[in-house]
Scaffold this active site. Structure first.
Site, PDB file in Angstrom:
ATOM      1  N   THR A 147       0.322  -0.570  -0.030  1.00 38.28           N
ATOM      2  CA  THR A 147       0.123  -0.314   0.362  1.00 38.28           C
ATOM      3  C   THR A 147       0.876   1.210   0.426  1.00 38.28           C
ATOM      4  O   THR A 147       2.000   1.194   0.641  1.00 38.28           O
ATOM      5  CB  THR A 147      -0.502   0.426   1.351  1.00 38.28           C
ATOM      6  N   LYS A 234      -7.695   1.121  -2.531  1.00 40.03           N
ATOM      7  CA  LYS A 234      -7.163   0.827  -1.222  1.00 40.03           C
ATOM      8  C   LYS A 234      -6.854   1.780  -0.476  1.00 40.03           C
ATOM      9  O   LYS A 234      -7.105   1.708   0.627  1.00 40.03           O
ATOM     10  CB  LYS A 234      -5.143  -0.186  -1.587  1.00 40.03           C
ATOM     11  N   ARG A 241     -12.807   3.262   6.879  1.00 40.88           N
ATOM     12  CA  ARG A 241     -13.288   2.708   8.131  1.00 40.88           C
ATOM     13  C   ARG A 241     -12.325   3.482   9.158  1.00 40.88           C
ATOM     14  O   ARG A 241     -12.992   3.339  10.335  1.00 40.88           O
ATOM     15  CB  ARG A 241     -12.210   1.080   8.188  1.00 40.88           C
ATOM     16  N   GLY A 285      -6.109  -0.029  15.293  1.00 43.83           N
ATOM     17  CA  GLY A 285      -5.193  -0.408  15.439  1.00 43.83           C
ATOM     18  C   GLY A 285      -4.390  -1.515  14.616  1.00 43.83           C
ATOM     19  O   GLY A 285      -5.908  -0.883  13.138  1.00 43.83           O
ATOM     20  N   CYS A 288      -2.554  -1.220   8.859  1.00 38.97           N
ATOM     21  CA  CYS A 288      -3.524  -0.072   7.063  1.00 38.97           C
ATOM     22  C   CYS A 288      -3.620   0.935   7.935  1.00 38.97           C
ATOM     23  O   CYS A 288      -3.005   2.489   8.064  1.00 38.97           O
ATOM     24  CB  CYS A 288      -4.103  -1.403   7.198  1.00 38.97           C
ATOM     25  N   TYR A 348      -3.467  -5.539  18.791  1.00 38.87           N
ATOM     26  CA  TYR A 348      -4.243  -4.387  18.449  1.00 38.87           C
ATOM     27  C   TYR A 348      -5.626  -5.599  18.050  1.00 38.87           C
ATOM     28  O   TYR A 348      -6.839  -4.730  17.953  1.00 38.87           O
ATOM     29  CB  TYR A 348      -4.067  -3.805  16.880  1.00 38.87           C
TER      30      TYR A 348
END
Length: 478
Positions: A147, A234, A241, A285, A288, A348
């Site tokens: 990414t 991506k 989110r 956490g 990403c 996480y």
């Protein structure tokens, strides 16, 4: 084996190229054998029988060379590595340039980090690109799965490959294919949980990448207009989110003011298609979601008040959790600076032995900064260096009289936690998973009252083996 075949601009018909890919005439190099790179290398090895995996960690290379899997918690991966290494389909080297020598399909899946100034650090990606350039041949295809900020393929990868290899743009292909996998389900996701997205720096790169991923996945392959669009897909997924979780987390702060179970309200609101609010938690956490917003507002001169605010909301949740515990202690005439607190869970995400950006780090730091004595239990971790807390075994924790217990990560192991061993601690349940009827202590669920059967009055959750299972839809996790 016959001479190798390139996939970019070869002039061969696609059926011949597909056959070449599947019979090993297109040597593949996968750069990065970490938690997502090793599964990807295994799938390519199973598919083509001719993969060299490169990683700069000699320990990782030695492990793979022995046919062992250093990545835990991925169903089927250990068996796949053992099988493909045993057949000679997967080899590992600690020199990426050596992997590039002779490879015709180059797949990059190394991490992109964030600098202290909040910008993407492409150092690792750029280093791998230089190694690829040393072995780049006319007709090679380079696929970036790491990414990266949008425009990286156009502005960084292509110019660097051309400058270092001596080839002209148009003599080699570059495409972006966003990695769409989650820890604990990597093989399933790579093979087809979601459509694959490919976008090239030119139409031939897109075509060649689509040909490759048509073989990798059982799902659809979506051809984006260009590499920048694919890169944005991506980043946008992660940013969505982050913002959605920030909304859920901010709504959770209204629990006391409204006197309701906010999680119940969210769950019922989501019974219409127009609402899809994720679940609140102690923060965000993983590798990403906490980083992708910086790939936009840290790289481009565009005002991003929403993205920045979402980051602030999520970053402040560990402090909110500690503040709630402090308030509850104050109701008992106690303060944090003379309290002993146990934190349950340091990773996480439940069931995943990773701590990158874990909310538990902020929770322990804030507790300690306010004078609390902090212990932490996490059966999945061997090292606790990132936490401002003393690690203890779960059974040993029963010997301490804690003033507060904070559940940060809902590991399945904690279902056996002996709550009866404690006198009367205040329990802050950041995941709202504890049953107040089974635990005879004061429980404060973040965002909830803990006495509402949400599942009984809302639509059924997706099946556990559905691509949209709870691990994929929960807030605060990658």
């Amino acid at each position: 084996m016959t001479d190798s075949i390139g996939l970019y601009g070869s002039g061969l018909d696609e059926s011949r190229q597909e056959a070449a890919l599947l019979n090993g005439e297109v040597p593949v190099a996968v750069y990065g054998l970490g938690k997502m790179g090793l599964p990807l290398a295994g799938v390519y090895a199973e598919l083509t029988g001719n993969v060299t995996g490169a990683d700069v960690d000699p320990g990782v290379v030695a492990s793979v060379t022995r046919g062992e899997c250093h990545v835990d918690g991925e169903p089927g991966l250990a068996e796949l590595v053992e099988e493909t290494v045993g057949k000679g389909a997967l080899r590992a080297v600690d020199d990426p340039a050596a992997a590039a020598d002779g490879a015709r399909l180059h797949v990059v899946i190394v991490p992109t980090l964030i600098t202290d100034e909040g910008q993407a650090d492409l150092t690792i990606v750029e280093s791998v690109v230089e190694d690829i350039a040393a072995g780049l041949q006319e007709g090679d295809l380079v696929v970036i799965e790491s990414t990266v900020p949008p425009r990286t393929c156009e502005d960084v990868v292509v110019p660097r490959l051309a400058a270092e290899s001596g080839l002209d743009r148009g003599e080699f292909g570059v495409a972006f294919c966003p990695e769409r996998t989650e820890s604990g389900r990597a093989l399933r996701d790579i093979r087809g949980s979601w459509p694959k997205v490919v976008g090239g720096v030119d139409s031939e790169s897109t075509r060649a990448a689509a040909l490759v991923y048509d073989q990798v996945t059982d799902n659809d392959v979506i051809r984006a207009s260009d590499a920048t669009t694919a890169e944005s897909v991506k980043v946008f997924e992660g940013v969505y989110r982050d913002v959605n979780i920030a909304l859920a987390n901010e709504l959770a702060t209204y629990t006391d003011a409204l006197g309701i179970d906010v999680r119940e309200a969210i769950a019922v609101a989501n019974t219409v298609d127009e609402s899809d609010i994720l679940r609140p938690g102690p923060g965000v956490g993983g590798h990403c979601i906490p980083y992708y917003p910086y790939f936009l507002f840290g790289e481009f001169d565009v005002e991003s008040p929403l993205l920045r605010t979402a980051r602030e909301v999520n970053d402040e949740m560990p402090a909110f959790v500690v503040g709630k515990l402090a308030s509850l202690l104050a109701d008992r005439g106690r303060s944090l600076d003379d309290a002993t607190v146990l934190v349950l869970g340091g990773t996480y995400r439940a069931g995943v032995a990773e701590t990158r950006a874990s909310p538990a780090i902020g929770v322990t730091e804030t507790l300690a900064a306010n004078g609390a004595a902090v212990d932490i239990v996490d059966p999945m971790l061997d090292s606790f260096d990132e936490f401002d807390a003393t690690p203890v075994e779960m059974t040993d924790s029963y010997q301490t009289a804690y003033d507060g217990i904070v559940l940060v990560t809902a590991h399945a192991t904690f279902e056996a936690f002996d709550w009866a061993a404690f006198d009367d601690p205040i329990v802050v349940d950041t995941r709202a998973v504890l049953d107040p009827d089974a635990i005879a202590h004061d429980i404060y669920p973040i965002g909830g009252r803990g006495d509402v059967d949400i599942a009984a009055q809302t639509r059924s959750p997706p099946a556990a083996d559905s691509p949209a299972d709870t691990a994929a839809t929960d807030g605060g996790e990658d």
